[in-house]
Scaffold this motif. Sequence first.
Motif, PDB file in Angstrom:
ATOM      1  N   LEU A   1      21.824 -16.616 -15.221  1.00  0.00           N
ATOM      2  CA  LEU A   1      20.843 -17.695 -15.373  1.00  0.00           C
ATOM      3  C   LEU A   1      19.559 -17.191 -16.030  1.00  0.00           C
ATOM      4  CD1 LEU A   1      20.234 -20.677 -14.682  1.00  0.00           C
ATOM      5  CD2 LEU A   1      19.338 -19.886 -12.482  1.00  0.00           C
ATOM      6  N   HIS A   2      19.149 -15.961 -15.690  1.00  0.00           N
ATOM      7  CA  HIS A   2      17.929 -15.353 -16.240  1.00  0.00           C
ATOM      8  C   HIS A   2      18.280 -13.982 -16.826  1.00  0.00           C
ATOM      9  CE1 HIS A   2      15.542 -18.501 -14.346  1.00  0.00           C
ATOM     10  NE2 HIS A   2      16.156 -18.242 -13.201  1.00  0.00           N
ATOM     11  N   PRO A   3      18.902 -13.966 -17.984  1.00  0.00           N
ATOM     12  CA  PRO A   3      19.409 -12.699 -18.545  1.00  0.00           C
ATOM     13  C   PRO A   3      18.327 -11.705 -18.948  1.00  0.00           C
ATOM     14  CG  PRO A   3      19.640 -14.485 -20.139  1.00  0.00           C
ATOM     15  CD  PRO A   3      19.222 -15.116 -18.845  1.00  0.00           C
ATOM     16  N   PHE A   4      17.063 -12.137 -19.001  1.00  0.00           N
ATOM     17  CA  PHE A   4      15.994 -11.235 -19.444  1.00  0.00           C
ATOM     18  C   PHE A   4      15.028 -10.887 -18.305  1.00  0.00           C
ATOM     19  CE2 PHE A   4      17.107 -13.989 -23.137  1.00  0.00           C
ATOM     20  CZ  PHE A   4      17.879 -13.040 -23.781  1.00  0.00           C
ATOM     21  N   ASN A   5      15.474 -11.075 -17.080  1.00  0.00           N
ATOM     22  CA  ASN A   5      14.674 -10.697 -15.908  1.00  0.00           C
ATOM     23  C   ASN A   5      15.147  -9.326 -15.432  1.00  0.00           C
ATOM     24  OD1 ASN A   5      13.825 -10.330 -13.139  1.00  0.00           O
ATOM     25  ND2 ASN A   5      13.297 -12.497 -13.093  1.00  0.00           N
ATOM     26  N   PRO A   6      14.366  -8.271 -15.623  1.00  0.00           N
ATOM     27  CA  PRO A   6      14.835  -6.914 -15.289  1.00  0.00           C
ATOM     28  C   PRO A   6      15.021  -6.688 -13.801  1.00  0.00           C
ATOM     29  CG  PRO A   6      12.507  -6.871 -15.891  1.00  0.00           C
ATOM     30  CD  PRO A   6      12.994  -8.247 -16.185  1.00  0.00           C
ATOM     31  N   TRP A   7      14.296  -7.442 -12.956  1.00  0.00           N
ATOM     32  CA  TRP A   7      14.345  -7.196 -11.511  1.00  0.00           C
ATOM     33  C   TRP A   7      15.656  -7.671 -10.916  1.00  0.00           C
ATOM     34  CZ3 TRP A   7      10.841  -3.824 -11.555  1.00  0.00           C
ATOM     35  CH2 TRP A   7       9.708  -3.986 -12.342  1.00  0.00           C
ATOM     36  N   HIS A   8      16.236  -8.751 -11.467  1.00  0.00           N
ATOM     37  CA  HIS A   8      17.572  -9.161 -11.027  1.00  0.00           C
ATOM     38  C   HIS A   8      18.606  -8.091 -11.401  1.00  0.00           C
ATOM     39  CE1 HIS A   8      15.920 -12.885  -9.846  1.00  0.00           C
ATOM     40  NE2 HIS A   8      15.975 -13.518 -11.008  1.00  0.00           N
ATOM     41  N   TRP A   9      18.451  -7.512 -12.580  1.00  0.00           N
ATOM     42  CA  TRP A   9      19.383  -6.484 -13.021  1.00  0.00           C
ATOM     43  C   TRP A   9      19.262  -5.226 -12.158  1.00  0.00           C
ATOM     44  CZ3 TRP A   9      23.334  -7.079 -16.304  1.00  0.00           C
ATOM     45  CH2 TRP A   9      23.322  -8.195 -17.145  1.00  0.00           C
ATOM     46  N   LEU A  10      18.042  -4.873 -11.773  1.00  0.00           N
ATOM     47  CA  LEU A  10      17.854  -3.705 -10.909  1.00  0.00           C
ATOM     48  C   LEU A  10      18.503  -3.921  -9.544  1.00  0.00           C
ATOM     49  CD1 LEU A  10      14.227  -2.319 -11.415  1.00  0.00           C
ATOM     50  CD2 LEU A  10      16.382  -1.116 -11.770  1.00  0.00           C
ATOM     51  N   LYS A  11      18.323  -5.122  -8.991  1.00  0.00           N
ATOM     52  CA  LYS A  11      18.927  -5.402  -7.692  1.00  0.00           C
ATOM     53  C   LYS A  11      20.446  -5.383  -7.778  1.00  0.00           C
ATOM     54  CE  LYS A  11      17.420  -7.787  -4.423  1.00  0.00           C
ATOM     55  NZ  LYS A  11      16.997  -8.830  -3.451  1.00  0.00           N
ATOM     56  N   LEU A  12      20.980  -5.910  -8.871  1.00  0.00           N
ATOM     57  CA  LEU A  12      22.433  -5.899  -9.054  1.00  0.00           C
ATOM     58  C   LEU A  12      22.946  -4.471  -9.189  1.00  0.00           C
ATOM     59  CD1 LEU A  12      25.083  -7.372  -9.404  1.00  0.00           C
ATOM     60  CD2 LEU A  12      24.534  -7.710 -11.824  1.00  0.00           C
ATOM     61  N   ALA A  13      22.222  -3.631  -9.916  1.00  0.00           N
ATOM     62  CA  ALA A  13      22.616  -2.225 -10.069  1.00  0.00           C
ATOM     63  C   ALA A  13      22.647  -1.531  -8.708  1.00  0.00           C
ATOM     64  CB  ALA A  13      21.647  -1.516 -11.014  1.00  0.00           C
ATOM     65  N   ARG A  14      21.648  -1.799  -7.885  1.00  0.00           N
ATOM     66  CA  ARG A  14      21.606  -1.176  -6.556  1.00  0.00           C
ATOM     67  C   ARG A  14      22.720  -1.705  -5.660  1.00  0.00           C
ATOM     68  NH1 ARG A  14      15.427  -2.120  -6.978  1.00  0.00           N
ATOM     69  NH2 ARG A  14      14.698  -0.151  -7.878  1.00  0.00           N
ATOM     70  N   SER A  15      23.098  -2.958  -5.889  1.00  0.00           N
ATOM     71  CA  SER A  15      24.208  -3.523  -5.123  1.00  0.00           C
ATOM     72  C   SER A  15      25.511  -2.795  -5.455  1.00  0.00           C
ATOM     73  CB  SER A  15      24.341  -5.020  -5.434  1.00  0.00           C
ATOM     74  OG  SER A  15      25.371  -5.613  -4.679  1.00  0.00           O
ATOM     75  N   TYR A  16      25.726  -2.508  -6.743  1.00  0.00           N
ATOM     76  CA  TYR A  16      26.905  -1.725  -7.130  1.00  0.00           C
ATOM     77  C   TYR A  16      26.828  -0.300  -6.565  1.00  0.00           C
ATOM     78  CZ  TYR A  16      28.339  -5.339 -10.466  1.00  0.00           C
ATOM     79  OH  TYR A  16      28.756  -6.511 -11.050  1.00  0.00           O
ATOM     80  N   GLN A  17      25.622   0.246  -6.521  1.00  0.00           N
ATOM     81  CA  GLN A  17      25.442   1.575  -5.935  1.00  0.00           C
ATOM     82  C   GLN A  17      25.860   1.593  -4.464  1.00  0.00           C
ATOM     83  OE1 GLN A  17      21.358   2.868  -6.707  1.00  0.00           O
ATOM     84  NE2 GLN A  17      22.174   4.700  -7.669  1.00  0.00           N
TER      85      GLN A  17
END
Length: 311
Positions: A156-172
């Motif tokens: 929904l918000h492909p240019f929001n870096p904070w959503h991407w960081l949270k998703l990366a940590r979720s995969y971690q």
Amino acid sequence: MEIFGSTFDESVFEKSRNRASSTVPFSYKAKSCEPRWFCYSETYEDAVEQQKTMKFRADLKYREMRYQSALDDYTACLSLVPSSNLSVKRDVLEGIARCYSHLGRTEDALETCDKLRKEATNTSHLTCILQLELSIHEGCGDLRSSTTCLQELCSLHPFNPWHWLKLARSYQCLLEYPTLSECPRKPLEPQALTQEQRDVARLQACMCFIRARLLIGILKIQQFSFVLERSKRALEDAEDSLQRLQLGERTIKTVSEVMSEDLNPERMREENQDGESLSGLSIIDFDQRWWNKLYAQLHMSQKMDSSADDI
């Protein structure tokens, strides 16, 4: 010859002769309320005042972590909210969902989120609902559902870096725990991650960290003060996490190329969907937009490397 609009009526400068001199000026006295007045009010002038009182009371009880009592007041308030007052209705439903979540009634909380989805009319509403669902899944330890919510937020918000960081940590987190986390209130047996699933999670974490790093690098040019400091700390965190994932330089380069394809200022402005109506809105699936493309690119690179070795 007079120019049109160049003259004026001299009467506008004359003092008014018919001004009423006996008119008594209106006296206004502001209404004052005692602290926490809504906690003691039992009589109401109308349904609107009763609705406001119940809402204030429920909000206070929620803040004081009296979730069952807050839920009772939110439920009573909801029956008083007119069907046309969608903003208050959404606010009350969110309060109900959060109370259910804190009380361990996860299914009821998610059913309330479904009601909120039906009331959503724009991307801002949908973002709030996804963040609410995320907090519910995180609260009961359902890591896979949390990851799905974050994927939707990134789509929904492909240019929001904070959503991407949270998703990366979720995969971690998937990599750090020996089993796939499930909500403890669901009657499901946790399944151990296979090596293939671990490899996929590692690559997906890398993909998200790199996307976040690219976005923060673009945005921090316009940032100052504590906002810039936050971005710098996030970049350092992303770099450290990428090093711990121990992926090859060739893989990181390929991932960076794929994840940066749509990152140019003009396209970012065009695809900004904040507050956009949901009617006719097309949101590309997370896997379709990023993961499938990246997987195909990496597979092609491996084939090319194998062919070169054969020669």
